[in-house]
Design an enzyme around this catalytic site. Structure first.
Site, PDB file in Angstrom:
ATOM      1  NE  ARG A 116     -10.868   3.630 -10.448  1.00 43.27           N
ATOM      2  CZ  ARG A 116     -10.343   4.596  -9.685  1.00 43.27           C
ATOM      3  NH1 ARG A 116      -9.819   4.305  -8.520  1.00 43.27           N
ATOM      4  NH2 ARG A 116     -10.342   5.836 -10.099  1.00 43.27           N
ATOM      5  CE  LYS A 139     -10.686  11.741 -16.223  1.00 41.81           C
ATOM      6  NZ  LYS A 139      -9.821  10.658 -15.715  1.00 41.81           N
ATOM      7  NE  ARG A 158     -15.875   5.292 -18.212  1.00 43.41           N
ATOM      8  CZ  ARG A 158     -16.202   4.607 -17.131  1.00 43.41           C
ATOM      9  NH1 ARG A 158     -16.994   5.154 -16.238  1.00 43.41           N
ATOM     10  NH2 ARG A 158     -15.748   3.396 -16.946  1.00 43.41           N
ATOM     11  NE  ARG A 180      -6.352   8.220  -3.318  1.00 38.97           N
ATOM     12  CZ  ARG A 180      -7.274   8.596  -4.194  1.00 38.97           C
ATOM     13  NH1 ARG A 180      -7.246   9.796  -4.703  1.00 38.97           N
ATOM     14  NH2 ARG A 180      -8.214   7.753  -4.552  1.00 38.97           N
ATOM     15  NE  ARG A 232     -11.011   7.531   1.414  1.00 38.28           N
ATOM     16  CZ  ARG A 232     -10.702   8.756   0.995  1.00 38.28           C
ATOM     17  NH1 ARG A 232     -10.246   8.946  -0.225  1.00 38.28           N
ATOM     18  NH2 ARG A 232     -10.871   9.785   1.790  1.00 38.28           N
TER      19      ARG A 232
END
Ligand SMILES: [Zn+2]
Length: 232
Positions: free
Chosen positions: A188, A31, A106, A144, A177
């Site tokens: 999430r 996004k 949201r 990631r 991370r």
């Protein structure tokens, strides 16, 4: 086929040509990347409600202080706080020719109140969903790795370093991370599903959702968005 959506307002207020572009999609769907591209092409600002809230908190505004207690508890900031913050931002001069919303709405309630806010302003609304299958999202997010030295980021599935676990630029050991760990990511994604799916359904029911395959390259996604937006 170019899909033109019904303007929220009747004819007459349309001449200005200003539009509100709403970017929806799960975390990791790109996004903010698409928001940046849209902003460049159309010369309109990207409004990220996350940044907006952090700004209010930093400035210690009355709304910011109240919002902070919800954010610290990891809760969604209620509409009674979010709406005035958003309305104030959208009434600033740089939004006069339109804007892009990233990360809002949201929830279904937010989608409904956004409709009211935009109706008041007489803006045409384009709701774009960057659709990415959840398996791919998981790989995008959990794969990631970042370099602690130069901050360069990699993805072990889609964009691996030349040497496993090492930064191409400086050879430093890549790290994951803590908020990229699978458990955190799954939570999430579940939250997104639970909170945002009803908002998406609402736009679908009203025939206003523009669905874009977000698994394509950012260039292709951007080109498809432009096509769907049509001429100003
Ligand atoms: Zn590095």
């Amino acid at each position: 086929m170019i899909v033109r959506l019904d303007p929220l307002l009747g004819p007459g207020k349309e001449e200005a040509g200003a539009r509100a572009i709403v970017l929806l999609g799960p975390p990791g769907a790109g996004k903010s990347e698409q928001g940046r591209r849209l902003a460049m092409r159309h010369g309109i600002p990207v409004i990220s409600t996350g940044d907006l809230l952090r700004d209010h908190v930093r400035r210690g505004t009355n709304l910011g202080v109240q919002a902070d207690t919800f954010m610290k508890a990891g809760k969604l900031v209620p509409d009674s706080l979010m709406n005035p913050i958003l309305e104030e931002r959208l009434s600033q001069p740089d939004c006069a020719h339109g804007f892009i919303l990233d990360g809002y709405p949201r929830t279904l309630a937010q989608a409904e109140s956004l409709d009211m806010v935009l109706k008041k302003k007489g803006l045409r609304q384009y709701v774009i969903l960057l659709d990415v299958p959840s398996e791919r999202l998981l790989k995008l997010l959990t794969g990631r790795r970042v370099c602690p030295l130069c901050n360069r980021s990699y993805n072990i599935y889609f964009q691996p370093p030349k040497k496993e676990g090492q930064c191409d630029a400086d050879g430093a050991r890549l790290i994951q991370r803590s908020d990229d760990k699978e458990e955190v990511i799954r939570r999430r994604l579940e939250t997104y599903e639970k909170e945002t799916q009803p908002a998406i359904n609402y736009y679908v029911e009203h025939g206003r959702l523009i669905r874009i395959d977000g698994a394509q390259t950012p260039e292709k996604v951007a080109a498809e968005i432009e096509l769907k937006l049509g001429p100003q």
